[in-house]
Design an enzyme around this catalytic site. Structure first.
Site, PDB file in Angstrom:
ATOM      1  N   ARG A   1       1.383  -3.316  -5.260  1.00 52.97           N
ATOM      2  CA  ARG A   1       0.128  -3.539  -4.518  1.00 52.97           C
ATOM      3  C   ARG A   1      -0.466  -4.874  -4.943  1.00 52.97           C
ATOM      4  NH1 ARG A   1      -3.364   1.901  -4.734  1.00 52.97           N
ATOM      5  NH2 ARG A   1      -4.327   1.082  -2.855  1.00 52.97           N
ATOM      6  N   PRO A   2       0.100  -5.984  -4.444  1.00 52.92           N
ATOM      7  CA  PRO A   2      -0.400  -7.295  -4.843  1.00 52.92           C
ATOM      8  C   PRO A   2      -1.822  -7.546  -4.350  1.00 52.92           C
ATOM      9  CG  PRO A   2       1.299  -7.497  -3.129  1.00 52.92           C
ATOM     10  CD  PRO A   2       1.194  -6.044  -3.468  1.00 52.92           C
TER      11      PRO A   2
ATOM     12  N   LYS B   1     -14.280   8.517   0.739  1.00 51.38           N
ATOM     13  CA  LYS B   1     -13.976   7.943  -0.583  1.00 51.38           C
ATOM     14  C   LYS B   1     -13.841   6.431  -0.494  1.00 51.38           C
ATOM     15  CE  LYS B   1      -9.535   7.620  -2.376  1.00 51.38           C
ATOM     16  NZ  LYS B   1      -9.279   6.257  -2.818  1.00 51.38           N
TER      17      LYS B   1
ATOM     18  N   ASP C   1      -3.436   4.332  -7.759  1.00 51.43           N
ATOM     19  CA  ASP C   1      -2.292   5.201  -7.494  1.00 51.43           C
ATOM     20  C   ASP C   1      -0.971   4.484  -7.643  1.00 51.43           C
ATOM     21  OD1 ASP C   1      -3.758   7.486  -6.771  1.00 51.43           O
ATOM     22  OD2 ASP C   1      -4.292   6.478  -4.908  1.00 51.43           O
TER      23      ASP C   1
END
Ligand code: EPU
Length: 422
Positions: free
Chosen positions: A121-122, A22, A116
């Site tokens: 999540r920078p 993926k 997600d």
């Protein structure tokens, strides 16, 4: 909304084939727009992320034809258009359109990515990279606008603050056609980075050192795909089926794996006492005997993958004694699955972001929710182990990352069904 309904407790047996990775696929599809000729990808998994990326490509008049596991992408009539919202929000990897559009057109207008829910999540390292290549980066109305200077991007030396997979890939995408040499230091070393470099090098790019912490890119004028590219097998899907096989398997062979990509994972399951036998590109997992608790700490590749900490959790619940510990150093907040496992009777809890696991005689079916892909994989395994019926809501998250999962589980003998519900 999709639900996965599992009637658990049945031992599973047989063969399963792993699809293409993926996290490679979701990079290679945006990367395809760098080619001036049509691109052919082989081994493409049937996952929702691919459908969403194809929709984004069609917004720019890029034609896609997806048959079986072959995806043909024709970017020859591409129109650069802003990608402000909508499908951009459905997956994290849509941020690869930033690097790819910048590399191809010198300009990208892309909405902030979704993905997600696993904590902050920078993307500061991606932006630092684009700026080092000479681009101006502006942030307006939840969109990032990245503009190369008139004379085009130039090579640069970029030292990443952490070995970020996304930043490494995005800088590669933007710099393959920049003038001069780009050096990425403290680059991520994941196999999916090597897959991207192989794909681009076969189109005429000059990228050396992918898979090590220093990657050197010599800018070229244009890229032209000439040969089909076969995507590497998904090591996270493979690890998920290895865990499933050890939890509830009565002898399962998992095909299409690259053993080296699973080294740290296999070392851990073997430490627990799981017995496996690896052939050239398959692994047989024997029915598990008494297993030992272990401690797991996630790390960047080649360390234990964060994406496998949830899939290994049900296996730890089957250990006979002791206390298991999981520490996710990449995403310490990736703990949403714990409350769901508790509903199923799992002796598991979280203290200061550290997951503590105790032996659990049996899990029972429950109504749980898959907050994200890997949490979904964890609950799917737990549901297959549990007595009675498990209903997993938000099962669309599982379908985002697991290739033809319903068919594969049924082939192993599982009683599983995915339903659309209102
Ligand atoms: N980070 C920053 N700033 C940045 C970039 C990253 O602080 O600019 C931090 C992150 O917050 C995180 C760490 O650095 O703590 C590593 O993040 P990385 O950039 O490597 O992650 P990513 O590229 O956003 C990919 C995978 C994830 C996988 C991670 C780590 C894709 C599309 N996603 O994310 O996959 O967990 O690498 O291996 O490739 C999944 O498949 O379930 C998944 C979440």
């Amino acid at each position: 909304m999709k639900q996965m309904i599992i009637h658990g407790g049945k031992p599973l047996k047989g063969d399963v084939w792993i699809g293409g990775a993926k996290n490679s696929t979701v990079t290679l599809i945006p990367a395809s727009i760098l080619s001036r000729t049509p691109v052919t990808l082989e081994g493409v998994p049937r996952i929702a992320d691919v459908d969403n990326l194809m929709d984004l490509l069609s917004e720019m008049d890029v034609e896609c034809d997806f048959q079986d596991t072959t995806l043909r992408i024709d970017p020859t009539r591409i129109e650069r258009r802003p990608l402000p919202a909508g499908k951009i929000k459905s997956l994290r990897a849509s941020y690869y359109f930033m690097g790819a559009l910048l590399g191809r057109f010198g300009k990208a207008v892309v909405g902030f990515p979704g993905g997600d829910d696993i904590g902050p999540r920078p993307i500061d390292q991606h932006i630092k990279g684009f700026e080092a290549l000479g681009a101006q980066v502006d942030n307006e109305n939840d969109q990032i606008i990245i503009t190369a200077p008139k004379e085009g991007l130039h090579g640069a030396r970029i030292h990443l603050a952490m070995p970020s997979v996304g930043a490494t890939n995005n800088i590669i995408l933007a710099s393959v056609t920049a003038k001069g040499q780009t050096i990425i230091e403290n680059a991520a070393k994941e196999p999916e980075i090597i897959d991207l470099a192989t794909f681009l090098n076969n189109m005429g790019a000059v990228i050396r050192g992918a898979g090590t912490e220093t990657i050197r890119i010599e800018g070229v004028d244009q890229l032209r795909a000439q040969v089909p590219h076969t995507i590497i097998p998904d090591r996270i899907e493979a690890g998920t089926y290895i865990s499933l096989a050890a939890c509830i398997g009565n002898g399962i062979r998992i095909h299409n794996i690259i053993e080296e990509h699973l080294d740290s994972y296999l070392a851990k399951v073997e430490e627990m006492g799981v017995v496996t036998e690896v052939d050239e590109d398959s692994i047989y997992v024997y029915p598990a005997g008494d297993l030992k608790m272990v401690q797991v700490k996630t790390d960047p590749y080649p360390g234990f993958a964060t994406d496998l900490q949830q899939p290994i959790t049900p296996l730890l619940l089957t250990a006979k004694k002791g206390e298991g510990v999981i520490i996710d150093t990449i995403y310490p907040k990736r703990i949403g699955h714990i409350a769901q496992l508790q509903k199923m009777g799992g002796a598991i809890r979280v203290e200061n972001n550290i997951i503590l696991i105790h032996p659990t005689k049996a899990l029972h079916g429950a109504h749980v929710s898959a907050g994200e892909i890997r949490a979904g994989a964890c609950l799917m395994i737990a549901g297959l182990m549990a007595d009675g019926e498990t209903i997993i809501s938000n099962a669309g998250n599982i379908l985002r990352g697991y290739d033809r999962v319903e068919d594969k589980l049924r082939q192993l003998g599982a009683d599983v069904e995915i339903r659309d519900v209102k």
